[in-house]
Design a protein around this motif. Structure first.
Motif: not given
Ligand code: SAJ
Length: 407
Positions: A290-312
């Motif tokens: 949910n927080r990722i979604y909020e941050i994307m909205q705030k930063e105007g990032i529309k494309d989910i493929s431009r989001v990366g998780l560091y650490g598995l």
């Protein structure tokens, strides 16, 4: 001679430690590939000091095989999963290992169970099986529970220095096994009865799980109230009797995220605090999503493929992915039918998930928002590379950088 059964995250270091301290050890595992790897002179997972310990044990003539041995002492370190529906421990691997030991063991041998089990598992599952197979406990076979307490990331040091407990049916057997562990353990070793010992192990991990859940709940309250949870925990922990752990993106690993469920499974009407705590910890990956979604909205990032998780991995600087928050988050994402996020972890060479990268620079080039799920040293040492990226740091790996989003 000691036959260590199960050469995983606990069995292997324990076998190596005993061997390097002068005990004759044969390690047994049903996994051929694992045994071949060890016999070829390689360790099977990364852990500080493990390779050196392995060398010392090889020089001391440790052996690895798939066969159970005929000897007077067995240490069983096999996995104990829990049933996801009932939350109860699944002792099948322990019971199978004991049955296999009985096929070769001489009369009067001692079987030490190191695997974490819920209180009463030995009475409910192990003893009846032994009796059913026609053996008399205390005559043909002695039972001991000796749980490990070592923390991945510092296993070798903790094996040497942590206090331990031994649960046995009688003092004599307890003291015998205490002597065995004393060959390397410099901590205090307490001998108690089996059920108490089973309980202490689960309670230790439950205590930590509940404390982490409290920190996670505080993180949610502080998010809602617009406050800094880390600053609040830091100040509270200056009180001499307060020690709150850190919030995070979820709880993983095969211990803290599993063992407390045994108590919920066995005592569902009593273990309310534990139940809520586990649910709170399990809710964190969704909270991060949910927080990722909020941050994307705030930063105007529309494309989910431009989001990366560091650490598995389930925590920093280990290569263990069991129950990892990142895997839990990806699972939630899949349930929402969303395209999977990009992922990178410097400690995971194998391909585990769909959009996994093996090159840090390439990963960074392909994303605008990096979500730090694990605070490996690798990223802490290269924070300058994150310049120009939107950073969501769930682990406080980026202290000192301005404009970083937190939990
Ligand atoms: N975590 C937090 N916040 C914290 C501490 C941990 O979110 O403040 C998370 C970690 O990131 C990880 C999970 O909790 O995902 C568990 O990590 P951990 O470091 O707390 O514990 P484990 O699972 O690696 O090891 C635990 C240890 N138990 C205790 O400290 C009581 C270890 O001593 C046990 O031997 C081990 O479980 C086990 O095998 O049972």
């Amino acid at each position: 001679m000691v036959n260590v059964i199960g050469l995983g995250y606990i069995g292997l270091p324990t076998a190596l430690m005993l061997s390097s301290h002068g005990i004759e050890v044969i390690g047994t595992d049903c996994n051929n590939t694992l045994v071949d790897t060890l016999n070829a002179g390689h360790t099977t997972f990364k852990e500080k000091g493990l390779d050196m310990l392995f060398q010392a044990a090889v020089e001391a003539n440790i052996k690895f095989t798939t066969e159970y041995q005929r000897t007077d002492t067995y240490i069983i370190s096999v996995p104990t999963p829990y049933d996801k529906f009932t939350k109860k421990v699944d002792a099948k691997f322990v019971v199978e290992a004991v049955k296999d030991v009985l096929k070769v063991a001489p009369k009067g041998c001692t079987v030490v169970i190191e695997s974490t089990i819920s209180p009463g598992t030995i009475d409910t599952f192990v003893r009846p099986q032994i009796e059913k197979d026609g053996f008399e406990i205390g005559q043909d076979i002695n039972l001991v529970h000796a749980p490990e307490r070592i923390i991945p990331g510092n296993m070798v040091y903790e094996l040497l220095h942590n206090n331990r407990t031994i649960g046995a049916d009688n003092e004599k057997i307890g003291e015998k096994i205490k002597d065995l562990y004393s060959s390397f353990c410099q901590g205090e070793i307490v001998v108690t009865d089996i059920k108490t010992d089973e309980m202490t192990k689960v309670v230790e991990n439950t205590y930590r799980a509940v404390n982490i859940a409290f920190a996670n709940e505080l993180a949610k309250i502080c998010r809602y109230a617009g406050m800094d949870v880390y600053e609040i925990i830091k100040i509270c922990n200056m009180h001499p009797r307060v020690k709150i752990l850190q919030p995070g993106p979820g709880v993983g690993g095969h211990c803290i995220s599993v063992d407390p469920w045994f108590l919920v499974g066995d005592y569902p009407r009593i273990a309310k605090v534990i139940d809520e705590a586990m649910k709170t910890n399990d809710s964190m990956p969704e909270f991060v999503l949910n927080r990722i979604y909020e941050i994307m909205q705030k930063e105007g990032i529309k494309d989910i493929s431009r989001v990366g998780l560091y650490g598995l991995t389930y925590k920093e600087n280990v290569d263990d992915i069991r129950e990892s928050p990142t895997l839990q988050l990806l699972e939630n994402q899949r349930r929402h039918l969303a395209p999977e996020l990009k992922v990178y972890d410097p400690l995971i060479e194998k391909n585990i998930v769909a959009n996994q990268y093996h090159d840090f620079d390439k990963f960074l080039t392909d994303i605008d928002l990096i979500v730090i799920m694990v605070g490996h040293d690798q990223i802490k040492q290269q924070l300058d590379k994150l310049k120009g990226k939107v950073i969501f740091d769930t682990r406080r790996a980026c202290q000192g950088i301005d404009g970083v989003y937190q939990l």
